[in-house]
Scaffold this active site. Structure first.
Site, short mmCIF file in Angstrom:
data_model
loop_
_atom_site.label_atom_id
_atom_site.label_comp_id
_atom_site.label_asym_id
_atom_site.label_seq_id
_atom_site.Cartn_x
_atom_site.Cartn_y
_atom_site.Cartn_z
N CYS A 32 0.90 -1.42 -0.29
CA CYS A 32 -0.26 0.25 0.05
C CYS A 32 0.62 1.40 -0.06
CB CYS A 32 -0.72 0.39 1.19
SG CYS A 32 -2.06 1.45 1.55
N CYS A 35 -0.32 4.12 3.14
CA CYS A 35 0.81 3.45 4.29
C CYS A 35 1.63 3.88 4.30
CB CYS A 35 0.06 2.01 3.95
SG CYS A 35 -2.19 1.54 3.51
#
Length: 332
Positions: A32, A35
């Site tokens: 991600c 993230c």
């Protein structure tokens, strides 16, 4: 002051929720991008606000064998997702790599952390911190009372020279539950005036999905009080959604409500709070709510309400299913 703790199992996480009063969890995945972008900011928050057994910051890898059960338990379907727990219950949630939103949540949290570190009780925090609630949150939902447009609140059949409608959404613990009782002219609750009925109009700043209403009522129980003077708890509520303004009492009696709720004696817990689950499908796009207190649970002439909390989801809800990133444009 510490780096975020990596969660290895659901058992570890459960124990942490018991041992630390406040837990902030970052649900992420290695693939991600957003993230990774917000990770340094989250680590900075952890280093500045972590306190042993008071405030703990953790990371939960949603694809790790031992930790993905935690993501499933709290219905995490978008990454990153940040969930704030207090005393084991979810109190806030941030979806996406949104530093401003996360910073806002943490700023509210910081007062509670400092107060807890100084040994203050969980119910005596600043009004700008995490709100007191008389019942646990339903799993997967958060307190959306901050979405209320307080400027548009209106309460009918209450003496506004003695009671303020904003008191109902005060974030502090009700004085009736505190050891230090307030004086009679400091009323942090609301009572009806000429009879037992109340009409509360609550507008929201944005459309919400409403799942549960938590209503707290703490009438005095002194034996020497005249029964006619002791206010009652609400018994029958009628709810009306998406009204442009408050209703009149005759109108509220005549038109069909979105839902009628009968509160029984067994619904009230030890904190004087009734946790009222709603027919969720009827509350998917709520911009305002009228609560009509029709009657009380006795033969008195007045009804008392100390606190109200709205539980649900703020903003639009994305489709449940595959985990997805928030923050990248399509095709990136």
């Amino acid at each position: 002051m510490a780096k975020p703790m990596e969660i290895q199992s659901s058992e570890q996480f459960s124990e942490l929720l018991k041992s630390s009063r406040i837990v902030v969890a970052d649900f992420y995945a290695n693939w991600c991008g957003p993230c990774k972008q917000i990770a340094p900011f989250y680590e900075q928050l952890s280093r500045s606000l972590s306190r042993p057994k008071i405030a703990t910051f953790v990371k939960v890898n949603t694809e790790a064998e031992g930790a993905k059960a935690v993501a499933s338990e709290y219905a995490v379907t978008h990454l990153p997702t940040f969930i704030v727990f207090r005393d084991g219950s979810v109190v806030d949630k941030v979806k996406g790599a949104d530093p401003k939103r996360l910073q806002s949540v943490v700023e509210k949290l910081s007062n509670d952390i400092e107060n807890a570190a100084q040994g203050e009780s969980s119910g005596s925090g600043s009004s700008s911190g995490i709100a007191w609630r008389g019942a646990d949150l339903p799993r997967g939902y958060t307190d959306v009372s901050d979405s209320i447009d307080v400027r548009g609140l209106e309460l009918l059949n209450a003496d506004d020279s003695q009671f303020s409608v904003r008191t109902l959404f005060n974030k502090n613990k009700p004085s009736a539950l505190s050891e230090d009782k307030v004086s009679s002219d400091e009323k942090d609750w609301v009572e009806s005036d000429t009879d037992e009925q109340l009409l509360l109009y609550t507008p929201f700043n944005s459309a919400i999905k409403l799942h549960t209403i938590q209503i707290t009522s703490l009438p005095p129980t002194d034996d020497d009080d005249d029964d006619d003077d002791v206010p009652m708890r609400p018994k029958t509520l009628k709810l009306f959604t998406n009204r442009p303004h408050n209703l009149g009492f005759d109108e509220a009696d005549d038109i069909d409500p979105t839902q009628t709720i009968e509160i029984s004696e067994s619904d009230w817990n030890s904190n004087g709070t009734a946790n009222l689950g709603l027919r969720f499908v009827r509350y998917q796009n709520v911009t305002s709510l009228v609560i009509f207190v029709v009657d009380g649970d006795g033969d008195g002439e007045k009804v008392r309400v100390d606190r109200i909390r709205f539980i649900g989801e703020s903003g639009e809800k994305r489709e449940m299913g595959k985990l997805e990133k928030i923050g990248d444009e399509a095709g990136e």
